[in-house]
Design an enzyme around this catalytic site. Structure first.
Site, short mmCIF file in Angstrom:
data_model
loop_
_atom_site.label_atom_id
_atom_site.label_comp_id
_atom_site.label_asym_id
_atom_site.label_seq_id
_atom_site.Cartn_x
_atom_site.Cartn_y
_atom_site.Cartn_z
N THR A 125 10.30 -1.08 -2.47
CA THR A 125 9.47 -1.87 -1.55
C THR A 125 9.89 -3.33 -1.60
OG1 THR A 125 7.60 -0.37 -1.88
CG2 THR A 125 7.08 -2.58 -1.07
N GLY A 126 9.87 -3.98 -0.44
CA GLY A 126 10.18 -5.41 -0.41
C GLY A 126 11.13 -5.73 0.73
N GLY A 174 14.57 -3.54 -4.93
CA GLY A 174 14.84 -4.93 -5.29
C GLY A 174 14.16 -5.30 -6.60
N ASP A 228 12.27 -9.08 -8.65
CA ASP A 228 11.98 -10.52 -8.59
C ASP A 228 12.84 -11.29 -9.59
OD1 ASP A 228 9.84 -10.37 -6.59
OD2 ASP A 228 8.88 -9.15 -8.13
N GLY A 250 6.39 -8.51 -7.01
CA GLY A 250 6.08 -9.62 -6.11
C GLY A 250 5.40 -9.12 -4.84
N GLY A 251 5.73 -7.90 -4.44
CA GLY A 251 5.10 -7.30 -3.26
C GLY A 251 3.89 -6.45 -3.62
N GLU A 254 6.22 1.92 -7.75
CA GLU A 254 7.66 1.73 -7.97
C GLU A 254 8.05 2.30 -9.34
OE1 GLU A 254 8.29 -2.33 -5.31
OE2 GLU A 254 7.93 -2.51 -7.44
N LYS A 295 18.24 -14.07 -8.27
CA LYS A 295 17.27 -13.30 -9.08
C LYS A 295 17.74 -13.12 -10.53
CE LYS A 295 14.68 -12.18 -5.36
NZ LYS A 295 14.50 -10.83 -4.89
C1 5RP Z 1 7.74 -5.25 -4.72
C2 5RP Z 1 8.89 -5.57 -5.59
C3 5RP Z 1 10.12 -6.10 -4.92
O1 5RP Z 1 11.19 -5.31 -5.27
C4 5RP Z 1 10.36 -7.51 -5.37
O2 5RP Z 1 9.19 -8.27 -5.12
C5 5RP Z 1 11.55 -8.13 -4.64
O3 5RP Z 1 11.24 -8.26 -3.29
P1 5RP Z 1 12.24 -8.90 -2.24
O4 5RP Z 1 13.34 -7.93 -2.04
O5 5RP Z 1 11.38 -9.08 -1.01
O6 5RP Z 1 12.72 -10.22 -2.79
O7 5RP Z 1 8.88 -5.42 -6.77
O8 5RP Z 1 6.62 -4.86 -5.47
#
Ligand code: 5RP
Length: 225
Positions: free
Chosen positions: A34-35, A88, A90, A102-103, A109, A127
């Site tokens: 997700t993200g 992905g 953070d 972050g999402g 996940e 990152k």
């Molecule tokens: C969501 C996550 C995402 O993988 C993480 O926040 C990275 O997001 P992005 O690809 O938008 O930078 O853990 O829960």
């Protein structure tokens, strides 16, 4: 987001599609994160929907994007194993340990990743960190425990707050903890997960990435752990 950052995410997503090519077989079920980076991966994966059986999604958002792109989405209960999980992060350190969430999708996940044979992390080079903790650590918490968990986080030396206006797919809240300098991620992950009221925390160290595809202006680097 700058055009450059978007282009780097796109490059990481494309590298992931190339990386998972050997596992795109008629019986394969692919785990999907997700993200914003995962979204770009999903769009590329949807274009290959005839090459594999289905996907398992780590969030309602991802499930919708997959279905909209014509990919069958299975419940995890119906899947015994998956060859790859692509998502992905953070932050990621030199050992492949990550902060995620972050999402706000960290719990699903972590569950989907745990049923997958390989965690493929797709990130841009911003990152990568030496020490985890610059990005606030998300913790999914059952709502009645939020104040108790905030007190425990502050006893660790962090500053903690409930993410406003956000409810997880599981009906819980996210506590974000900033100001931590995480030198033993596996120990901290286990410790926080033992606090009553915590569903899970965003440290992915006990089960970390197997490979990271890191996009920078010079190209995409594959790092194996
Ligand atoms: C969501 C996550 C995402 O993988 C993480 O926040 C990275 O997001 P992005 O690809 O938008 O930078 O853990 O829960």
């Amino acid at each position: 987001m700058t055009l450059d950052a978007q282009a780097l995410k796109q490059a990481a997503a494309q590298a992931a599609i190339d990386y998972i090519e050997p596992w795109l077989t008629p019986d394969a079920v692919i785990g999907v994160g997700t993200g914003s980076t995962a979204d770009l991966f999903i769009d590329l994966l949807c274009a290959k929907r005839d090459r594999f059986k289905a996907a398992v999604a780590s969030s309602e958002r991802t499930a919708k994007r997959l279905r909209d792109g014509g990919v069958a989405v299975l419940e995890l209960d119906d899947v015994a194993s998956m060859p790859v999980y692509v998502d992905g992060a953070d932050e990621i350190n030199a050992q492949g340990e990550m902060i995620k969430g972050g999402g706000g999708a960290l719990t699903r996940e972590k569950i989907v990743a745990s049923v997958s044979e390989r965690f493929v992390c797709i990130v841009d080079a911003s990152k990568q960190v030496d020490v985890l903790g610059r990005f606030p650590l998300p913790i999914e918490v059952i709502p009645m425990a939020q104040a108790a968990i905030i007190r425990r986080c502050e006893a660790l030396g962090g500053q903690a707050s409930v993410r406003q206006g956000f409810v997880t797919d599981n009906g819980n809240v996210i506590v974000d903890v900033s100001g931590l300098s995480i030198r033993n991620a596996a120990e901290l992950e286990a410790r926080i997960n033992h606090w009553p009221g915590v569903v899970t925390n965003g440290l992915f160290a006990l089960e970390k990435a197997d490979v990271a595809l890191v996009a920078s202006r010079g190209g995409v680097t594959k790092v194996e752990y």
